[in-house]
Design a protein around this motif. Structure first.
Motif, PDB file in Angstrom:
ATOM      1  N   TRP A   1       0.796  -1.225   0.000  1.00  0.00           N
ATOM      2  CA  TRP A   1       0.000   0.000   0.000  1.00  0.00           C
ATOM      3  C   TRP A   1       0.832   1.279   0.000  1.00  0.00           C
ATOM      4  N   CYS A   2       1.991   1.290   0.676  1.00  0.00           N
ATOM      5  CA  CYS A   2       2.762   2.528   0.817  1.00  0.00           C
ATOM      6  C   CYS A   2       3.799   2.709  -0.280  1.00  0.00           C
ATOM      7  N   ASP A   3       3.845   1.810  -1.254  1.00  0.00           N
ATOM      8  CA  ASP A   3       4.802   1.893  -2.353  1.00  0.00           C
ATOM      9  C   ASP A   3       4.364   2.963  -3.358  1.00  0.00           C
ATOM     10  N   SER A   4       5.310   3.797  -3.797  1.00  0.00           N
ATOM     11  CA  SER A   4       4.967   4.956  -4.635  1.00  0.00           C
ATOM     12  C   SER A   4       5.392   4.825  -6.089  1.00  0.00           C
ATOM     13  N   ARG A   5       5.888   3.667  -6.488  1.00  0.00           N
ATOM     14  CA  ARG A   5       6.507   3.573  -7.812  1.00  0.00           C
ATOM     15  C   ARG A   5       5.541   3.787  -8.975  1.00  0.00           C
ATOM     16  N   ALA A   6       4.246   3.537  -8.749  1.00  0.00           N
ATOM     17  CA  ALA A   6       3.290   3.600  -9.860  1.00  0.00           C
ATOM     18  C   ALA A   6       2.539   4.924  -9.937  1.00  0.00           C
ATOM     19  N   VAL A   7       2.958   5.906  -9.162  1.00  0.00           N
ATOM     20  CA  VAL A   7       2.252   7.194  -9.142  1.00  0.00           C
ATOM     21  C   VAL A   7       2.166   7.803 -10.537  1.00  0.00           C
ATOM     22  N   THR A   8       3.299   7.866 -11.238  1.00  0.00           N
ATOM     23  CA  THR A   8       3.291   8.518 -12.555  1.00  0.00           C
ATOM     24  C   THR A   8       2.439   7.741 -13.557  1.00  0.00           C
ATOM     25  N   ILE A   9       2.377   6.424 -13.413  1.00  0.00           N
ATOM     26  CA  ILE A   9       1.519   5.620 -14.293  1.00  0.00           C
ATOM     27  C   ILE A   9       0.056   5.984 -14.080  1.00  0.00           C
ATOM     28  N   GLY A  10      -0.347   6.096 -12.808  1.00  0.00           N
ATOM     29  CA  GLY A  10      -1.727   6.469 -12.510  1.00  0.00           C
ATOM     30  C   GLY A  10      -2.053   7.881 -12.955  1.00  0.00           C
ATOM     31  N   GLN A  11      -1.103   8.794 -12.791  1.00  0.00           N
ATOM     32  CA  GLN A  11      -1.336  10.175 -13.217  1.00  0.00           C
ATOM     33  C   GLN A  11      -1.491  10.264 -14.732  1.00  0.00           C
ATOM     34  N   GLN A  12      -0.684   9.507 -15.463  1.00  0.00           N
ATOM     35  CA  GLN A  12      -0.805   9.508 -16.923  1.00  0.00           C
ATOM     36  C   GLN A  12      -2.130   8.896 -17.355  1.00  0.00           C
ATOM     37  N   ALA A  13      -2.565   7.863 -16.659  1.00  0.00           N
ATOM     38  CA  ALA A  13      -3.856   7.254 -16.976  1.00  0.00           C
ATOM     39  C   ALA A  13      -4.991   8.247 -16.780  1.00  0.00           C
ATOM     40  N   LEU A  14      -4.913   9.043 -15.698  1.00  0.00           N
ATOM     41  CA  LEU A  14      -5.945  10.058 -15.465  1.00  0.00           C
ATOM     42  C   LEU A  14      -5.976  11.058 -16.607  1.00  0.00           C
ATOM     43  N   ARG A  15      -4.813  11.476 -17.069  1.00  0.00           N
ATOM     44  CA  ARG A  15      -4.773  12.439 -18.180  1.00  0.00           C
ATOM     45  C   ARG A  15      -5.313  11.826 -19.464  1.00  0.00           C
ATOM     46  N   ASP A  16      -4.923  10.595 -19.736  1.00  0.00           N
ATOM     47  CA  ASP A  16      -5.312   9.977 -21.007  1.00  0.00           C
ATOM     48  C   ASP A  16      -6.781   9.536 -21.016  1.00  0.00           C
TER      49      ASP A  16
END
Length: 494
Positions: A105-120
């Motif tokens: 739960w506290c791992d941050s490695r996928a933040v940019t993937i989720g942010q890009q998904a929100l944009r796309d």
């Protein structure tokens, strides 16, 4: 023959087991393993991993300790419930062998993937149908594995959450729940089915998902091999599973719109029930399917999380020589409200959702080497955690969830008088403490799922309020001033 309900709570710090008398609903015995917090591995900064087999081994030890505490036969256990740390990713091959450590739960490695998904994918879809940004949740973590560990990804037979893996070890069946899928941001609230559009976007095959079973009800029976290992009866039904925060709310009988629960373990959470499909545009709070939700009668849980809660307290404890937590709390109480202007920001355990998935790290501000002592540091840490939770509650209020009364188990940081006082006087909510925890909630959930309890209220007939803390108008003013100082400097540094 006694009829017992067995509940497991699979945390990132420990595994707890509880036995509840099915007839009276009262706790018979409980046990925890290990004695010290389980390690969270960080192969790279802002990563957080644990091996799922470690959870299983600690479950075995907790069960053994339970038997040492209270002698019972496997025949006595009539149903099993599972609570578990949310948002983790577990991947197994066709032989049910874990392919890599769980990205928790506290791992941050996928933040940019989720942010890009929100944009796309756009806000209309993500916030209107998923009710969340894909953010740093399980689906985005799976996409990270696909992109960065293709050899691992190619071997995946099933994807699951931590509790699903424990159920797999118990029963041999790969299964999940709608509530679990929603916590991984893999559920479409508009169509009431798996988020097909998101899976298409990520290029992930939906057959990797486990079969969906009801939160309450027969899921699978304990396998012969696991029964022999744990001293249980083969075929004992697993009849309940839920993520730790929905389960914490359930364990406190928080099931109706307007009711609010809180926890302050490794992470701190405020979790409120609503029937409205609302979402925060910035994704700072998150909405999931609550345990009692039905398609014709939806109940959703809105969650504000602060990753750096009990983990900060345990870090400080190690720093001062592992003194008992009770002694830490006593020292914290010696400092004044506001800790003589010392400000602690508890953001050192991965990306913080209430900060828009920023990861500023923990900070201690205004430290005076001539004024501040250890008691100021300890108090400022507890106040900082409360201030962060209060900030999360303010965001929750913006999507229609308010808290006049908050229920919590008598455990973890709520054992601290300073923490309780700061909580009620900062949030303005009355705090009720109850004689329960996640493992007991899982056991009672098993009773509901097995049909032993006809109603939720019947399952909680033995639930007792053991503490009440109400706001004090004089102290509220002092805490309001301290929170304003804390919040002003947070905004200035962001």
């Amino acid at each position: 023959m006694a009829a017992l309900l067995l509940g497991y709570d699979i945390g990132s710090s420990s595994v707890k087991a509880a036995l509840v008398d099915a007839q009276t609903g009262r706790l018979v015995a409980s046990a925890t393993s290990p004695d010290q917090e389980m390690k969270i591995s960080s192969p790279q900064p802002a990563w957080g991993e644990q091996h799922p087999d470690e959870w299983w081994q600690e479950l075995i030890r907790a069960t053994q300790r339970l038997k040492e505490t209270y002698s019972f036969d496997g025949e006595d256990v009539v149903a099993i419930g599972i609570a578990y740390q949310m948002h983790g990713l577990v991947v197994v091959d066709k032989d049910d062998t874990v392919l890599r450590p769980s990205i928790i739960w506290c791992d941050s490695r996928a933040v940019t993937i989720g942010q890009q998904a929100l944009r796309d994918l756009g806000e209309t879809y993500c916030l209107g149908e998923l009710l969340n940004s894909p953010g740093n949740f399980t689906a985005s973590k799976l996409k990270w594995v696909k992109e960065n560990e293709p050899a691992v990804y190619e071997k995946i037979h099933k994807v699951m959450l931590p509790g699903d893996y424990i159920a797999l070890k118990l029963t041999g069946e790969a299964q999940t729940t709608v509530s679990g899928l929603s916590e991984g941001v893999m559920w479409d609230f508009k169509t009431n089915q798996v988020a097909h559009h998101l899976f298409d976007y990520f290029g992930i095959d939906e057959t990797l998902l486990s079969d969906i079973v009801p939160t309450f009800g027969f899921q699978a029976g304990v396998s012969a091999s696991s029964a022999a290992l744990l001293g249980l009866k083969a075929g004992t039904p697993v009849t309940y599973r839920a993520g730790d925060q929905p389960n914490n709310a359930f364990s406190l009988n928080v099931l109706r719109a307007g009711e609010v629960a809180a926890t302050a373990g490794t992470s701190g959470v405020i979790y409120g029930i609503t029937r409205e499909t609302s979402s925060d545009r910035a994704g700072r709070v998150n909405t999931f399917v609550h345990v009692n939700s039905q398609p014709a009668d939806p109940h959703l849980g809105v969650l504000a999380c602060v990753n750096g809660t009990g983990i900060l307290n345990s870090w400080l404890r190690r720093l001062v020589g592992n003194m008992p937590y009770e002694q830490l709390n006593q020292l914290a109480a010696q400092a004044p409200i506001g800790a003589a202007n010392l400000l602690f920001y508890p953001f050192g355990n991965g990306a913080e959702r209430i900060l828009g998935n920023a990861n500023p790290g923990a900070n201690l501000k205004n430290l005076s080497l001539t004024t501040h002592q250890i008691e100021h540091v300890l108090r400022s840490a507890q106040e900082g955690i409360v201030f962060a939770l209060s900030l999360g509650l303010q965001i929750m209020e913006s999507v229609g969830v308010s808290a006049r009364v908050v229920r919590a188990g008598e455990a973890n940081m709520f054992l601290s008088p300073v923490f309780r006082e700061a909580f009620v006087n900062t949030t303005g909510a009355t705090l009720e403490l109850y004689n329960t925890d996640g493992a007991q909630g899982a056991a009672r959930g098993a009773g509901v799922g097995a049909g032993i309890y006809a109603t939720f209220d019947e399952a909680f007939a033995s639930l007792e309020r053991v503490g009440l803390t109400e706001p004090d108008p004089v102290k509220q003013q002092a805490y309001a001033e301290a929170f304003d100082r804390w919040h002003t400097q947070l905004l200035a540094s962001s």
